[in-house]
Write a protein that holds these residues in place. Structure first.
Motif, PDB file in Angstrom:
ATOM      1  N   TYR A 170      11.088   2.919  -4.760  1.00 35.77           N
ATOM      2  CA  TYR A 170      11.992   1.606  -4.066  1.00 35.77           C
ATOM      3  C   TYR A 170      11.806   0.235  -4.913  1.00 35.77           C
ATOM      4  O   TYR A 170      12.912  -0.547  -4.170  1.00 35.77           O
ATOM      5  CB  TYR A 170      10.865   1.578  -2.839  1.00 35.77           C
ATOM      6  CG  TYR A 170      11.419   0.388  -1.741  1.00 35.77           C
ATOM      7  CD1 TYR A 170      12.818   0.671  -1.413  1.00 35.77           C
ATOM      8  CD2 TYR A 170      11.179  -0.564  -1.492  1.00 35.77           C
ATOM      9  CE1 TYR A 170      13.869   0.013  -0.365  1.00 35.77           C
ATOM     10  CE2 TYR A 170      11.784  -1.711  -0.574  1.00 35.77           C
ATOM     11  CZ  TYR A 170      12.733  -1.125   0.079  1.00 35.77           C
ATOM     12  OH  TYR A 170      13.657  -2.097   1.211  1.00 35.77           O
ATOM     13  N   ALA A 229       7.960   7.477   7.430  1.00 35.21           N
ATOM     14  CA  ALA A 229       6.894   7.161   6.325  1.00 35.21           C
ATOM     15  C   ALA A 229       6.119   6.566   7.613  1.00 35.21           C
ATOM     16  O   ALA A 229       6.195   5.102   7.792  1.00 35.21           O
ATOM     17  CB  ALA A 229       6.715   7.109   5.164  1.00 35.21           C
ATOM     18  N   PRO A 269       0.851  -1.514   0.043  1.00 39.70           N
ATOM     19  CA  PRO A 269       0.158   0.198  -0.181  1.00 39.70           C
ATOM     20  C   PRO A 269       1.224   1.384  -0.132  1.00 39.70           C
ATOM     21  O   PRO A 269       1.855   1.525   0.574  1.00 39.70           O
ATOM     22  CB  PRO A 269      -0.940  -0.267   1.312  1.00 39.70           C
ATOM     23  CG  PRO A 269      -0.032  -0.744   1.969  1.00 39.70           C
ATOM     24  CD  PRO A 269       0.724  -1.699   1.400  1.00 39.70           C
ATOM     25  N   ASN A 319      -1.193   5.137   8.577  1.00 41.47           N
ATOM     26  CA  ASN A 319      -1.032   6.154   7.542  1.00 41.47           C
ATOM     27  C   ASN A 319      -1.621   5.670   6.834  1.00 41.47           C
ATOM     28  O   ASN A 319      -2.196   6.887   5.779  1.00 41.47           O
ATOM     29  CB  ASN A 319      -0.063   6.877   7.435  1.00 41.47           C
ATOM     30  CG  ASN A 319       0.410   7.404   6.940  1.00 41.47           C
ATOM     31  OD1 ASN A 319      -0.944   8.742   7.692  1.00 41.47           O
ATOM     32  ND2 ASN A 319       1.218   8.428   6.209  1.00 41.47           N
ATOM     33  N   TRP A 329       7.924  15.322   2.590  1.00 41.48           N
ATOM     34  CA  TRP A 329       6.097  14.599   1.999  1.00 41.48           C
ATOM     35  C   TRP A 329       5.313  15.517   1.721  1.00 41.48           C
ATOM     36  O   TRP A 329       5.007  16.516   1.880  1.00 41.48           O
ATOM     37  CB  TRP A 329       5.755  14.401   3.330  1.00 41.48           C
ATOM     38  CG  TRP A 329       6.318  12.852   4.167  1.00 41.48           C
ATOM     39  CD1 TRP A 329       7.223  12.825   5.302  1.00 41.48           C
ATOM     40  CD2 TRP A 329       6.886  11.272   3.476  1.00 41.48           C
ATOM     41  NE1 TRP A 329       7.811  12.205   5.263  1.00 41.48           N
ATOM     42  CE2 TRP A 329       7.689  11.047   4.213  1.00 41.48           C
ATOM     43  CE3 TRP A 329       7.583  10.920   1.955  1.00 41.48           C
ATOM     44  CZ2 TRP A 329       7.917   9.439   4.228  1.00 41.48           C
ATOM     45  CZ3 TRP A 329       7.421   9.453   2.234  1.00 41.48           C
ATOM     46  CH2 TRP A 329       8.164   9.065   2.732  1.00 41.48           C
ATOM     47  N   ALA A 371      -1.033  -2.562  11.859  1.00 42.53           N
ATOM     48  CA  ALA A 371      -1.482  -1.943  11.076  1.00 42.53           C
ATOM     49  C   ALA A 371      -0.393  -1.358  10.262  1.00 42.53           C
ATOM     50  O   ALA A 371       0.035   0.145  11.094  1.00 42.53           O
ATOM     51  CB  ALA A 371      -2.711  -2.007   9.968  1.00 42.53           C
ATOM     52  N   TYR A 372      -0.575  -1.010   8.586  1.00 43.76           N
ATOM     53  CA  TYR A 372      -0.262   0.548   8.507  1.00 43.76           C
ATOM     54  C   TYR A 372      -1.776   0.869   9.000  1.00 43.76           C
ATOM     55  O   TYR A 372      -2.455   1.387   7.678  1.00 43.76           O
ATOM     56  CB  TYR A 372       0.098  -0.170   6.742  1.00 43.76           C
ATOM     57  CG  TYR A 372       0.949  -0.980   6.096  1.00 43.76           C
ATOM     58  CD1 TYR A 372       1.698  -0.693   6.880  1.00 43.76           C
ATOM     59  CD2 TYR A 372       0.734  -1.494   5.658  1.00 43.76           C
ATOM     60  CE1 TYR A 372       3.018  -1.892   6.785  1.00 43.76           C
ATOM     61  CE2 TYR A 372       1.417  -3.069   5.323  1.00 43.76           C
ATOM     62  CZ  TYR A 372       2.968  -2.422   5.775  1.00 43.76           C
ATOM     63  OH  TYR A 372       3.398  -3.425   4.932  1.00 43.76           O
ATOM     64  N   CYS A 426       2.362   7.024  10.287  1.00 41.99           N
ATOM     65  CA  CYS A 426       1.378   8.283  11.226  1.00 41.99           C
ATOM     66  C   CYS A 426       2.118   9.152  11.939  1.00 41.99           C
ATOM     67  O   CYS A 426       1.590  10.366  12.108  1.00 41.99           O
ATOM     68  CB  CYS A 426       0.298   7.785  12.174  1.00 41.99           C
ATOM     69  SG  CYS A 426      -1.379   6.942  11.531  1.00 41.99           S
ATOM     70  N   ILE A 459       9.119  -3.007   5.800  1.00 40.68           N
ATOM     71  CA  ILE A 459       9.651  -2.363   5.001  1.00 40.68           C
ATOM     72  C   ILE A 459      11.082  -1.847   5.757  1.00 40.68           C
ATOM     73  O   ILE A 459      12.045  -2.220   5.108  1.00 40.68           O
ATOM     74  CB  ILE A 459       8.964  -1.566   4.249  1.00 40.68           C
ATOM     75  CG1 ILE A 459       9.347  -1.202   2.848  1.00 40.68           C
ATOM     76  CG2 ILE A 459       8.915  -0.572   5.621  1.00 40.68           C
ATOM     77  CD1 ILE A 459       9.092  -0.435   2.231  1.00 40.68           C
ATOM     78  N   TYR A 470       5.627   1.874  17.330  1.00 39.59           N
ATOM     79  CA  TYR A 470       5.305   1.802  17.589  1.00 39.59           C
ATOM     80  C   TYR A 470       3.967   1.010  17.504  1.00 39.59           C
ATOM     81  O   TYR A 470       4.010   1.136  15.889  1.00 39.59           O
ATOM     82  CB  TYR A 470       4.196   3.172  18.457  1.00 39.59           C
ATOM     83  CG  TYR A 470       4.500   3.676  17.166  1.00 39.59           C
ATOM     84  CD1 TYR A 470       5.463   4.685  16.124  1.00 39.59           C
ATOM     85  CD2 TYR A 470       3.363   4.142  16.413  1.00 39.59           C
ATOM     86  CE1 TYR A 470       5.546   4.996  14.867  1.00 39.59           C
ATOM     87  CE2 TYR A 470       2.490   4.517  15.409  1.00 39.59           C
ATOM     88  CZ  TYR A 470       3.593   5.019  14.735  1.00 39.59           C
ATOM     89  OH  TYR A 470       2.990   6.030  13.836  1.00 39.59           O
ATOM     90  N   ASP A 511       5.246   0.162  12.864  1.00 36.39           N
ATOM     91  CA  ASP A 511       4.740  -1.119  13.346  1.00 36.39           C
ATOM     92  C   ASP A 511       5.457  -2.249  11.324  1.00 36.39           C
ATOM     93  O   ASP A 511       6.326  -2.813  11.067  1.00 36.39           O
ATOM     94  CB  ASP A 511       4.115  -2.077  13.719  1.00 36.39           C
ATOM     95  CG  ASP A 511       2.478  -1.828  12.773  1.00 36.39           C
ATOM     96  OD1 ASP A 511       2.711  -1.413  12.786  1.00 36.39           O
ATOM     97  OD2 ASP A 511       1.879  -2.992  12.314  1.00 36.39           O
ATOM     98  N   GLY A 512       4.822  -1.637  10.881  1.00 32.49           N
ATOM     99  CA  GLY A 512       4.849  -1.479   9.051  1.00 32.49           C
ATOM    100  C   GLY A 512       6.536  -0.824   8.687  1.00 32.49           C
ATOM    101  O   GLY A 512       7.373  -1.877   8.262  1.00 32.49           O
ATOM    102  N   GLY A 513       6.711  -0.296   9.408  1.00 35.14           N
ATOM    103  CA  GLY A 513       8.009   0.317   9.168  1.00 35.14           C
ATOM    104  C   GLY A 513       8.910  -0.723   9.998  1.00 35.14           C
ATOM    105  O   GLY A 513      10.751  -0.585  10.242  1.00 35.14           O
TER     106      GLY A 513
END
Ligand SMILES: Cc1ncc(C[n+]2csc(CCOP(=O)(O)OP(=O)(O)O)c2C)c(N)n1
Ligand SMILES: Cc1ncc(C[n+]2csc(CCOP(=O)(O)OP(=O)(O)O)c2C)c(N)n1
Ligand code: SF4
Ligand code: SF4
Ligand code: SF4
Ligand code: SF4
Ligand code: SF4
Ligand code: SF4
Ligand SMILES: [Mg+2]
Ligand SMILES: [Mg+2]
Lengths: 185, 393, 84, 297, 393, 297, 84, 185
Positions: free
Chosen positions: B87, D47, B29, D134, B115, D131-132, D49, D107, D127, D101-103
């Motif tokens: 990426y 990247a 996403p 943002n 951003w 889930a993703y 929230c 990834i 933190y 968590d995604g970061g």
């Protein structure tokens, strides 16, 4: 003919849904349309805007809407924002979800309407996470003042979106608003 | 007649992809592409699309996964935007080098830092060297149509190259507009199942893909990609004709010409704002200025002949770039003016609308008028300037 | 000027405005009940509860009305009312 | 050495008027981080929230030097900063990654693992809102089994990646879990971590009202329930030494744990979960604790 | 006089970097760049260079780490090649957007698939949009000199952009040749310590780097990068003059002109093979053909004025690309012919030497002669062709 | 169910006349892989020595469908292939990643971890020669403490990343270690792994004469010494159940382990190692086994 | 043709030639001592030991002379000599 | 003047080092030079080539060497390779590490020299990993036949590369080869 509407609401109120439903109703009427969300930080409670553009010809522009023909305000409190009427055409229309007679600085040639969408929603039990759902009611109101999209089309598109009881309630909300909208001085 | 639905550009992509019956989808996403991958995940989970959906941990892996799936014979899809596209840059090259008919949607968006999630064509154009066919849509309808055609183009034996379809962040991706859908059986007829070639991964025919090629072999593979690109031009036109049969829609091949025939000045651009440019052309014609719009649909393969032909004998060609190659100039401007070398036509470039700054028909009119004014005073020099930059920030 | 050639930002209260405006519900402290345990201050995600010496007040300019303070107050000393 | 609320500074490093959602665990976490370490830190934010919470140019809600970085790169960027500070002789400044968590588990994992392996002098805090968020609530490797997200509309079919234990395998001087439901425990762990030179990792469970579908007033409550039900054990591993902390100390005994449905039922993301799925989650929790028992023994 | 050492291009880089006293180096190995990072690691481990050396786990992290270090005020370095460069693509954009004076060496190498480790300029040129200053050296000596100058250029307040120095795989990277070194004190005087700016990470001045910029702000930052690129042209010239003071060496600024003055035909190219092209020019002049060589030293910022001036009034300009933008054409060709729009000069392009295919002075002579022959029969049309591709593979 | 040499097929899937160095553990490993699974597999090979071993276009030494892939992408590519095979209905084909340590513990870690978390149906084999050999012996996250490489000329200062245990934390159905010194054990583990659906991981220690600086005739011997000294415990973890295998079964008892200097002294890469460094390595080995003891108990 | 548009290769013995040429040392089996245990066959990285029924021979076209077979032979049945 | 030399050896024999040392010696003499490795799979024992280019002017070409003036063969066995003399100038020189009188097909105008570098290396105890180190001896031999670089320069450059005993032994190897090289028929 091109008609541009700006919706003001707050994060969580379904402003983008309202703009999209209106666009769908336009298409249902055989018109052309666009629904344009403005993407900012759409946090719960934060001011949010969305747009609908309607035309009797295919719409090919994708730039933003600066001078709307109508402004729909889903939450009266937003009238405090300085930017609320920004760009509204001098013969523009304002539709506000309100129970009161509004005292509001506008150009005389502009017309202002109110409808008590909140009480309609509450009456119908349209409440999500403690908030009355007012977006569908406001669609009924705007249908009335725009006068290019029939309330039936609005109802139909609402029912397509939510099947069953939810659809019925929401389309009824639109109908009630359609019938109860008032123009203020 | 097919159903007309009011869809965001993203949902138009998802619906088109579904009709193409991909076997494997892998995606990660990123705003403003998320609706595409969410919708497709939903189609798959709800059983509406029989496909494997790989919820990869990054875009590099998204592209890698569909490279693997495509090499094993599957029809595949992914979508991304901006940082995600950057990426996966290495993998993007890899897909083209392996000649895999991958289709990817790219929601064009500005590049960090800072951003900014709004439209900007720098991300997709920065991939123009990679061996991908690259197209940009003007409308949600066109996005829908392009995706379906993309598979036909990519899988054509004369081509066998991956295809990227671009759509502008928010102006297309999130703006809902009417889209005429197509029936599944029509699409099935237009797009038959992917054919198996002898260079796929298959235990009955063990071959090695991509091992070392010394200097005496490597260059030929690069040459073959370029040849395929050249053949793709014809294929793109043919596929559009065939698509017309099932949809009654066509756009003009590699480019769309709008009121160019008798135009003095041609606006050249690509993507969603082309509609605003057309609006501008119509308005200015009312004022007596003969303006046309040349919309680049495919930037790779580069429509050299079309650009040359349409530019011939004009007073000026105005290229509007929603991108910048820093230290060089607008990317479209460079390509167009390169094509027009040995030609004395005035080519004026404008860099505009970066990071989602809105550009309207009025803005285009201002650019055009400025060029007219310059021409009147005999200023015919080609050059590029920035449009709408605030001096102090 | 040199500062501004790169996209850097400087700290400021209300970077996105007075977020108290977002509030739908409003927390109100009942000073009778409050024992100044400061838990609400600790838990407020906004830092919208101000701690003056050993007292507390809510900064309604920025309180977003999440209701955490009320939910966590051991004395139920915070009431949540609909914002007007 | 337990910390009292009163002892905490009044200074705020996350300023009010920022762009977090009401009831946001990430913004509370940031606020607490400020309370824990004060001004002597540099933040690295991929990247997430938190990129939004800061608010837009030309203002920022964070009163610390902060660098926003591309999604996959937070640990590596932090390594670079730490190296620069060391060679430039700037002492006493903590370099802190503040990553979702995604970061972290997806990834950003490679950079994280690399920095840990090298032993670079940074404090990495994940933190975990599972889930993703943002980008609008897509599943991550950290999303728990059964949870609805927009890319797992029927509930995720895989368990949560156990990042803290993976970091323990990296054999770094300090690893800890924390929950936003226990702010003082979190603060204490940050301070403890900061005393070590080398790579430190803290994994903060951060229940998110928007993504988990619960009223914003319940953030803390759910953060506590995660711990009380045993879904999220609180522990720290100092120089390889494993220790349960806070209420988790008593939860090895399964009978002391609240039933996990108490945690699950108030979250909309689990609203469609089946009995069978709950059983699978229970087994997962039991295994979590079984593994802990092994480590402790 | 300074010591002359026989050094591979890679070791020339390492020695130059050492003289620049970087604080932080982060790099990941890739053939044919490895010698650079190995040598630097050794310098650091043996205490000959006081720096932190971060042995990152990928190129994306290499760039990220030096971005962090540079943002904290350090002077930094990395080196990579081909796949590594592509893998860090996203971070490359990030470095420029953040306006960090990073220096990177790029050993130019062909792109996978198939694997090929030999020289090819496609990798470095595919980064030309990113906001980096990009240069290519012709010799090991020039690599050495360019690295040292790169820091001065990057850190100049008028510029503040990262710089990439390219050197051809093997032909420079692994070929050992005499390099005049410089004494440390001279370099120290030429290149003072990096100055601290107010936008660095510093606990006494808490600022946020790179947070969201809405459409009303974003574009200006992009504009400022472009302005810096334009100013960089002058800075590059000035720095070279100053470098001349300490080294008695200079090359000509953004481009090097070799026997261009009276030339009928100009060969335009960049990198190691320029030497072979000069050899060719000399030889052909003996045969009476007035050939010159315009060597592009900096492709970003693009030497627009220089190219225009040197091309003026020639019979032909021949651009030889060791790269290809698939579906478009040679990248240098595109840039050069774009600059020469409105100009009737014949611009002939050749795509040659991809993936390390050797190109000699004889090959260049053949290209030139072909163009002369065409000109004689009145064929003046600009166009691009591939040189030395085998028909069957 | 132990495998005999005689039962192994004579069919070769790594053909002779390839480009491996004399005494290469990677080529032997590939040969054994062929013996283990036969023709029903697709190989995924990231940049590594194996990219070279195949030989150059237009020939290849590998008689299996093989796709060379970019360095960081092997697990993800394999996930894609596995998904394609499944949906296209091609049954009974194993998708095998054959990746070096660099491509596994460093640049390929993220894709690997992602595929494991998703439970994709692939067998991932890391042949671990403890450095980036293809580029000329640079350190990797898998290089052991004290070892010389061209980027750690004074010996590496960090311990080897424990990838197999990280994979165990991922809770996949099968994880095993193996050594080229014990080919039959390796073959058996491959076959066992292949019986599971989902993600399987085997970590093969592959002593490399070029990079470790020993005579090419000693590859197997050193592979054995790694195990006998306890530096490299052989084990497998089936559905979470940990089991030591082969000679390692008896090595929990430290007295049964050969002194690690026996392993170290015949490798040029350790030629400058100090007493102190040997002690650190010994402690490392002791801790390895201590952790194993905990898991087993 | 279609096969050749992409960089694919086909399996062949001797992809880099007869690598026996690389040999400096040469393994020679002493058939007296050999007990046909096949360990050398198992360990040979090149697959240069051919197994015919239950006998073994060395394929000198491809044996690179690493010496593993000799090192591992339990009977010391393989001798390593300098290649001539 | 431009002089191009091709070295043939086997992976592990130090062919690239030889080419580089020769280039350094040339620079030491005030000449210009390049040392060019050819990168293939440089496996131990596999055939390997490297080049040195020497000139009295700065060298600006970087293309490969196709027609060398001299070929140096570090391992006699390599003479079996068909490609071994490929491109050698018709008046070119061949220098082979050999103990024997060579029977070798060459053009009559070419000259062939041999030197027993292996025995020199063994005599001096120059053995690494079981292999005699012959590259430095071969440099002495080539110095003699090239006649543009003095043996002293070769010795000096060898001693700079390896300090101490290793340097002494290797430079002695070069000297011995210089003195013992023979021309064959
Ligand atoms: C390379 C890349 N891919 C995707 C994105 C889009 N993206 C931005 S934030 C985000 C989600 C972050 O999730 P997490 O790390 O869990 O933090 P949260 O948003 O939940 O706070 C994503 C997918 C990106 N910025 N860069
Ligand atoms: C993105 C990228 N970075 C670097 C490289 C260069 N590279 C190719 S193989 C290799 C080393 C591989 O090491 P490992 O995975 O341990 O396998 P080995 O060579 O030891 O067999 C490197 C660094 C590459 N191909 N791609
Ligand atoms: S939590 Fe309740 S009792 Fe404690 S300080 Fe706040 S309002 Fe007072
Ligand atoms: S309602 Fe929320 S934001 Fe307002 S004071 Fe209470 S905790 Fe803080
Ligand atoms: S989505 Fe959740 S974590 Fe993100 S800002 Fe909102 S509440 Fe905080
Ligand atoms: S370097 Fe080691 S692993 Fe690589 S091919 Fe040679 S022996 Fe095998
Ligand atoms: S290992 Fe020795 S005994 Fe066994 S088969 Fe080979 S040569 Fe014969
Ligand atoms: S020496 Fe090595 S390659 Fe030759 S047969 Fe023995 S094991 Fe095989
Ligand atoms: Mg998250
Ligand atoms: Mg390795």
């Amino acid at each position: 003919m091109i008609y541009e509407i700006r919706f003001h609401g707050r994060g969580g109120q379904g402003v983008v849904t309202a703009a999209t439903l209106l666009a769908e109703a336009a298409v249902f009427e055989g018109l052309w349309s666009q629904a344009i969300p403005f993407f900012g930080a759409e946090r719960r409670g934060a001011p949010v805007v969305a747009f609908t553009r309607i035309s009797n010809k295919p719409i090919r522009i994708y730039s933003q809407i600066y001078n709307p023909d109508a402004i729909v305000v889903l939450d009266e409190k937003l009238l405090q924002l300085r930017s609320i009427l920004q760009g509204l055409k001098s013969n523009g229309i304002i539709v506000v979800n309100s129970s009161e007679k509004l005292k509001f600085p506008k150009i005389p040639s502009q017309r202002i309407f109110t409808v008590n969408a909140t009480s309609i929603a509450l009456k119908l039990g349209l409440v999500v996470a403690g908030w009355p759902v007012v977006n569908t009611a406001m669609l009924g109101a705007i249908a009335r003042v725009l006068n290019i999209i029939s309330i039936e089309s609005i109802e139909e598109c609402i029912r397509r979106k939510w099947r069953g009881e939810m659809g019925e309630k929401n389309s009824l909300a639109a109908r009630l608003a359609y019938e109860n909208i008032r123009e203020r001085d | 007649m097919e159903r007309v639905a009011v869809l965001s550009g993203n949902h138009a992509v998802a619906h088109a992809v579904k009709l193409c019956r991909p076997h494997v989808i892998a995606a990660y996403p990123i705003t403003p592409q998320t609706q595409i991958v969410e919708k497709l995940a939903e189609f798959v989970e709800r059983g509406e699309l029989k496909a494997k959906y790989i919820r990869v941990e990054s875009e590099h892996s998204a592209m890698a996964a569909i490279i693997g799936a495509s090499a094993a014979g599957a029809r595949v899809f992914t979508a991304t935007s901006s940082q995600g596209l950057l990426y996966m840059h290495e993998a993007i090259w890899s897909a083209a080098g392996a000649r895999l008919p991958i289709v990817m949607a790219v929601v064009t968006r500005a590049i960090f830092p800072p951003w900014n999630i709004w439209t900007d064509h720098s991300d997709i154009l920065a991939q123009r060297d990679t061996g991908w066919i690259i197209a940009m849509a003007e409308s949600n309808q066109e996005v829908f149509d392009m995706i379906i055609q993309a598979y036909r183009i990519a899988e054509d034996e004369r081509v066998l190259l991956p295809v990227m379809i671009g759509l502008d962040a928010f102006s297309l991706s999130h703006t809902a507009a009417p889209v005429s859908l197509l029936d599944q059986d029509k699409v099935d007829k237009f797009l038959p199942p992917r054919r198996a070639f002898s260079f796929l991964l298959d235990i009955e025919n063990p071959i090695t893909m991509g091992n070392v090629a010394f200097p005496d072999h490597y260059m030929e593979f690069r040459y073959l990609i370029q040849k395929a690109m050249e053949r793709a031009k014809q294929v793109i036109r043919e596929v559009e004709e065939e698509f017309y049969e099932i949809s009654s829609r066509k756009y003009g091949g590699l480019v769309e010409e709008y009121r160019c025939n008798d135009a003095d000045v041609i606006l050249v651009l690509m993507g969603a704002w082309s509609g605003d440019a057309k609006e501008c052309a119509d308005k200015l014609r009312e004022e007596g200025l003969r303006v046309g719009v040349l919309r680049i649909r495919f930037i790779r393969p580069l429509p050299i002949e079309e650009i040359k032909r349409v530019s011939l004998g004009r007073k000026a060609v105005i290229v509007v770039d929603r991108d910048i190659s820093f230290g060089g100039t607008g990317i479209l401007f460079t390509e167009v003016s390169s094509i027009l070398q040995q030609n004395s036509v005035t080519v004026r470039g404008f860099i505009a609308g970066l990071g989602g700054r809105d550009v309207t028909a009025k803005d285009f009119a201002q650019m055009v008028k400025q060029v007219y004014t310059d021409l009147e005073v005999g200023e015919r020099r080609s050059r590029v300037e920035w449009y709408g930059v605030k001096e102090v920030i | 000027m040199r500062e501004k050639i790169v996209p850097i930002s400087t700290p400021a209260k209300g970077a996105v405005g007075k977020t108290g405006f977002w509030r739908t519900f409003k927390p109100i402290i009942d000073r009778e009940k409050c024992i100044k345990c400061l838990l609400c201050w600790l838990y407020c995600p906004e830092g919208a509860i101000l701690r003056t010496d050993d007292d507390i007040t809510i900064d309604y300019d920025y309180c977003k009305g999440c209701g955490i303070c009320a939910n966590e107050c051991p004395r139920k000393a915070i009431e949540i009312v609909l914002e007007r | 050495m337990t910390i009292t609320i009163k002892s905490l500074s009044r200074e705020e490093y996350l300023l009010p008027g920022n762009a977090s959602c009401p009831g946001c665990p990430a913004s509370l976490g940031l606020r607490l981080l400020g309370k824990a370490l004060g001004k002597n830190m540099i933040l690295v934010v991929p990247a997430s929230c938190t990129s939004i919470i800061q608010g837009p140019y030309p203002k920022t809600s964070i009163k610390l030097p902060l660098i926003n970085v591309i999604f996959a790169s937070s640990a590596a960027t932090a390594s670079g900063i730490a190296a620069a500070l060391e060679i430039l002789g700037k002492k006493g400044v903590h370099v802190v990654c503040w990553s979702g968590d995604g970061g972290t588990v997806d990834i950003g994992l490679q950079a994280l693992s690399g920095a840990a392996e090298r032993g670079d002098n940074i404090l990495y805090i994940c933190y975990d809102n599972e889930a993703y968020m943002n980008t609008g609530i897509q599943r991550s490797g950290s999303t728990p089994y059964g949870a609805w997200t927009t890319t797992t509309v029927l509930g995720k079919r895989r368990h949560k990646k156990n990042l803290p234990m993976m970091m323990v395998v990296h054999d770094v001087p300090y690893v800890a879990t924390a929950s936003i439901g226990y702010p003082l425990d979190f603060i204490e762990k940050i301070r403890k971590a900061a005393r070590y030179k080398g790579f430190k990792y803290i994994h903060l469970l951060a229940p998110c009202p928007v993504g988990w579908r619960f009223p914003p007033s319940k953030t803390i409550e759910i953060g506590r329930l995660a711990v009380l039900t045993g879904m999220w054990p609180l522990y720290e591993v100092e120089r390889g030494k494993f220790r349960l902390t806070g209420v988790s100390r008593s939860l090895l005994d399964k009978s002391k744990r609240s039933p996990i449905v108490e945690y699950i039922k108030i979250q909309g993301r689990f609203s469609h979960i089946s009995e069978e799925e709950i059983r699978i989650l229970e087994e997962y929790v039991d295994k979590l604790w079984e593994d802990i028992r092994k480590i402790i023994s």
